[in-house]
Design a protein around this motif. Structure first.
Motif, short mmCIF file in Angstrom:
data_model
loop_
_atom_site.label_atom_id
_atom_site.label_comp_id
_atom_site.label_asym_id
_atom_site.label_seq_id
_atom_site.Cartn_x
_atom_site.Cartn_y
_atom_site.Cartn_z
N ILE A 112 0.84 -1.20 0.00
CA ILE A 112 0.00 0.00 0.00
C ILE A 112 0.87 1.25 0.00
O ILE A 112 0.68 2.17 -0.81
N ARG A 113 1.85 1.28 0.91
CA ARG A 113 2.72 2.45 1.02
C ARG A 113 3.50 2.68 -0.28
O ARG A 113 3.54 3.78 -0.83
N GLN A 114 4.12 1.61 -0.79
CA GLN A 114 4.93 1.76 -1.99
C GLN A 114 4.09 2.03 -3.22
O GLN A 114 4.50 2.76 -4.13
N GLY A 115 2.88 1.45 -3.27
CA GLY A 115 2.00 1.71 -4.39
C GLY A 115 1.59 3.18 -4.45
O GLY A 115 1.56 3.78 -5.53
N LEU A 116 1.28 3.76 -3.30
CA LEU A 116 0.93 5.18 -3.27
C LEU A 116 2.11 6.04 -3.70
O LEU A 116 1.94 7.05 -4.39
N ILE A 117 3.31 5.65 -3.29
CA ILE A 117 4.50 6.41 -3.68
C ILE A 117 4.71 6.34 -5.19
O ILE A 117 5.12 7.32 -5.83
N LEU A 118 4.42 5.18 -5.78
CA LEU A 118 4.60 5.02 -7.23
C LEU A 118 3.74 6.00 -8.03
O LEU A 118 4.08 6.33 -9.17
N THR A 119 2.65 6.43 -7.46
CA THR A 119 1.73 7.31 -8.20
C THR A 119 2.11 8.78 -8.11
O THR A 119 1.40 9.63 -8.66
N ILE A 120 3.21 9.11 -7.46
CA ILE A 120 3.61 10.51 -7.30
C ILE A 120 3.74 11.25 -8.63
O ILE A 120 3.29 12.39 -8.75
N PRO A 121 4.37 10.66 -9.67
CA PRO A 121 4.45 11.40 -10.95
C PRO A 121 3.08 11.80 -11.48
O PRO A 121 2.90 12.90 -12.00
N VAL A 122 2.11 10.89 -11.35
CA VAL A 122 0.75 11.22 -11.80
C VAL A 122 0.18 12.36 -10.96
O VAL A 122 -0.45 13.30 -11.48
N LEU A 123 0.42 12.30 -9.66
CA LEU A 123 -0.04 13.36 -8.77
C LEU A 123 0.53 14.71 -9.15
O LEU A 123 -0.16 15.73 -9.17
N LEU A 124 1.82 14.73 -9.44
CA LEU A 124 2.49 15.99 -9.74
C LEU A 124 1.91 16.63 -10.99
O LEU A 124 1.58 17.82 -11.01
N VAL A 125 1.78 15.83 -12.05
CA VAL A 125 1.24 16.37 -13.30
C VAL A 125 -0.18 16.88 -13.11
O VAL A 125 -0.53 18.01 -13.50
N GLY A 126 -1.02 16.06 -12.47
CA GLY A 126 -2.41 16.47 -12.25
C GLY A 126 -2.53 17.68 -11.34
O GLY A 126 -3.35 18.58 -11.59
N SER A 127 -1.71 17.74 -10.29
CA SER A 127 -1.79 18.86 -9.34
C SER A 127 -1.42 20.18 -9.99
O SER A 127 -2.08 21.21 -9.78
#
Length: 713
Positions: free
Chosen positions: A21-36
């Protein structure tokens, strides 16, 4: 009490599911950055900018398109990432298999659970609203898939594909089918029991029904914040889940206040939706802007400060997902208490300031992306609103600080365990003579190696290393020189193992810069030692030994650098000794021999480090350019118990008389060992019997001549 909570979460952190769960959420950071950043560009609260954006519909449409493709389907990314991380961890523990099937199974399970393709399906479900469902589906489907695959581990060939992709894909057919079937049954059961269209809608209804109050009071505001942030902590989008409550209980208050004041009355409602956004949840869920300030000002972990700097701009617009999932805050036990408490404290402080008349009530609704200070001023129509926001941010930072320290301690403890595992693995490979790329290693070992390689790179750039000196003595007890030894102290791991530092420097591509920096530092120190030798405080021929890898001694530019640096220093010939370690075999062609000869002819004698009876060792001696032989530590330490080692030392000593080189024994730890080595023909000694590696000043004090007599043991 908190220690017990931390202990329970610490046990969870060792569970593959929690790590996934922790590592999966971290993997999505690039998507978060672009969307944010797209969201920020779409909602900048500047009227001229909004007019300009409205006049460029292509640009606005592109920003909406990118946002929809990232944050608009964010939960889908999370489901896939969590499944992939669990499958990777399972493969590392139980052996390789077709892990790519896990995200396929997770994707199918998640889409069924959110009612994809059903009548009335709303794409908003795929955003952060269904985050909790995505985590459950990603983890549950992957756990089931991996166990089913593990039941059929006997390889079967279903085709003649050379790259075996077809055969691997077929092995995932049955597990994926079972996962899809089971999740479809769960979905059918949930819809039959609740009347909802899917599992996600049933879950949404259930959570929304938990809020029991229907009036906007301080108590209902505190309950709203509590439930909202608890849900966010466990990966549930609290704002979406409680949106119905917010719309019916808190949103109408701003308009009611404005209407009352317009006719000369008193404000009828302090706690409104804008009031909660502007004063309680500054920086988003958990009032994380306060945590950001605490990290930037007081944080001790470099990685956390870098993340905070990265998240600063989005958080100025109350977009906290980068901090939520990047640090992460969600599922982080050390930050659970302040994540819940700080917004509630902010609400109480803001309520008291408004009720006592220090700050005007909220009169204008502002967008939730309005930056702090601006939002407080616009919402209240008074600078007092901005000042109140500053007070809440500062108070929140103070409340977060002790928990931030606890988080850093837990993170450091975890990092030290991972470093110990990396070091043990590296030393085992070192003893076995195996080579392995550390930064490419899978799992936690590779992660800590990559982090360390960046630390080494930075230390080389900033010259943040130091040299320690271990003195060398002759048979009479007189100190005749010292070996310069690289030392790098890490703020978390302490003094790093030097061979590991060298290996990481190689993999980071900075080993040449490191060796040159070490050589320059040793030359500087050698000038100090030469002055003391000329003054009679040290042995007149006191020498400084510097290690050099085979790659450095076989590189013409590096050899030229060493010679130029030595000549520019004005040091006496023989003052600096260059040690070539036998761990890395030198190339034995004419060009390599000429480079070694150039070093020796420039006035820097060559020494062979870690000398044994191997073929490579005697190749060194055949060149006639080495004047010092340093015995391999295993041989030097083994002479007390192993007659074979004693015979080897005696043979090397006899050979030294014939070929004209001196023999130095390292790892001398007892007087008895020194006496045996002396009897066998060794003439120089180095080890803990005399001194460990010391800072320059302490080494000088240990080696200093007193009235012409050698230092005592």
């Amino acid at each position: 009490m908190l220690d017990k909570v931390y202990a329970q979460f610490a046990r969870l952190e060792g569970v593959m599911a929690f790590q996934a769960i922790r590592q999966g959420l971290i993997l999505t950071i690039p998507v978060l950055l672009v969307g944010s950043f797209c969201l920020i560009l779409l909602n900048l609260p500047l009227e001229p900018y909004q007019e300009l954006l409205g006049s460029a519909p292509q640009v606005e449409g592109l920003l909406h398109l990118v946002y929809d493709a990232t944050m608009g389907i964010f939960s889908l990314y999370v489901a896939v990432a969590v499944a992939l991380r669990y499958a990777n961890a399972y493969a590392e523990r139980f052996g390789a298999f077709f892990i790519q099937g896990a995200p396929f199974a997770a994707l199918a399970a998640y889409l069924m659970s959110v009612g994809f393709g059903t009548a009335g399906f709303d794409l908003v479900v795929l955003s952060t609203r269904s985050l909790f469902i995505a985590i459950v589906c990603g983890l549950g489907s992957s756990v089931l898939y991996c166990r089913l695959v593990n039941l059929r581990r006997a390889p079967r060939l279903y085709g003649d594909s050379i790259d075996n992709v077809f055969n691997q894909a077929v092995t995932g057919l049955f597990p994926i089918a079972v996962v899809i079937a089971l999740f479809s049954l769960v979905n059918v059961g949930a819809t039959a029991l609740t009347g909802a269209s899917c599992v996600e809608e049933a879950f949404f209804w259930g959570v929304s029904a938990l809020f029991p109050l229907a009036t906007a009071t301080l108590g209902s505001g505190l309950l709203y914040l509590f439930m909202n942030n608890v849900m966010w902590f466990f990966g549930i989008h609290g704002g979406n889940m409680l949106d119905g409550v917010a719309q019916s209980v808190f949103v109408p208050g701003t308009a009611a206040n404005a209407a009352a004041l317009a006719v000369g009355g008193e404000p009828v409602q302090i706690v409104t939706k804008t009031f909660l956004d502007v004063f309680a949840s500054i920086g988003g869920a958990g009032a994380l802007l306060s945590l950001l300030i605490a990290m930037l000002v007081f944080g001790r972990r470099r990685s956390a400060r870098r993340l905070s700097a990265f998240a600063a701009i989005p958080m100025c617009f109350n977009i906290s997902e980068i901090m939520l999932f990047g640090l992460p805050v969600v599922w982080n036990p050390a930050l659970f208490v302040p994540f819940i408490i700080v917004p509630m404290v902010n609400l109480v402080v803001a309520y008291a300031a408004t009720a006592t008349g220090l700050v005007p009530p909220v009169m204008v609704d502002v967008s939730w992306t309005t930056p702090p200070l601006v939002g407080g001023y616009v919402a209240t129509g008074s600078p007092a609103g901005a000042v109140l926001q500053l007070v809440c941010i500062a108070l929140g930072a103070v409340l977060y600080l002790p928990f931030l320290r606890r988080y850093e301690q837990l993170a450091d403890d975890r990092a030290r365990v991972e470093y110990a595992s990396l070091l043990a693995s590296f030393q085992e490979d070192e003893r076995a003579g195996r080579e392995r790329a550390l930064v490419a290693a899978p799992g936690a070992l590779g992660g800590v190696a990559r982090s360390l390689s960046e630390d080494v790179r930075r230390a080389v750039a900033e010259r943040a290393f130091e040299l320690r000196y271990q003195p060398q003595f002759d048979a009479t007890g007189r100190s005749t020189g010292a070996e310069a030894l690289l030392r790098l102290e890490h703020p978390v791991y302490g003094m790093l193992y030097p061979p590991l530092v060298i290996e990481l420097a190689k993999e980071a591509g900075v080993v040449n810069r490191l060796e040159r920096a070490v050589f320059e530092r040793a030359i500087e120190d050698a000038r100090v030692l030469e002055a003391l030798a000329h003054a009679g405080e040290l042995d007149f021929g006191f020498r400084v030994s510097v290690n050099a890898t085979a790659s450095m001694l076989q590189d013409e530019a590096a050899v030229g650098f060493m010679i130029d640096a030595f000549r520019a220093s004005g040091l006496d010939a023989g003052r600096v000794v260059v040690e070539a370690t036998e761990r890395e075999a030198l190339r034995w062609d004419e060009g390599a021999h000429d480079l070694l000869r150039r070093v020796a002819d420039a006035g820097m004698p060559l020494a062979i480090d870690d000398f044994s009876m191997g073929r490579t060792s005697f190749q060194y001696l055949e060149t006639s350019v080495f004047s010092v032989v340093k015995l391999d530590g295993t041989i030097a330490k083994g002479v007390m118990e192993n007659e074979r080692y004693a015979e080897i030392v005696s043979s090397i000593a006899d050979l030294s008389e014939q070929l004209g080189f001196s023999v130095l024994a390292e790892y001398v730890e007892t007087a008895e060992q020194r006496d045996v080595l002396k009897m066998l023909g060794c003439t120089y000694f180095q080890g803990y019997l005399y001194a460990p590696a010391l800072p320059l000043d302490e080494m000088v004090e240990r080696a200093r001549l007193r009235d012409g007599a050698p230092p005592s043991e």
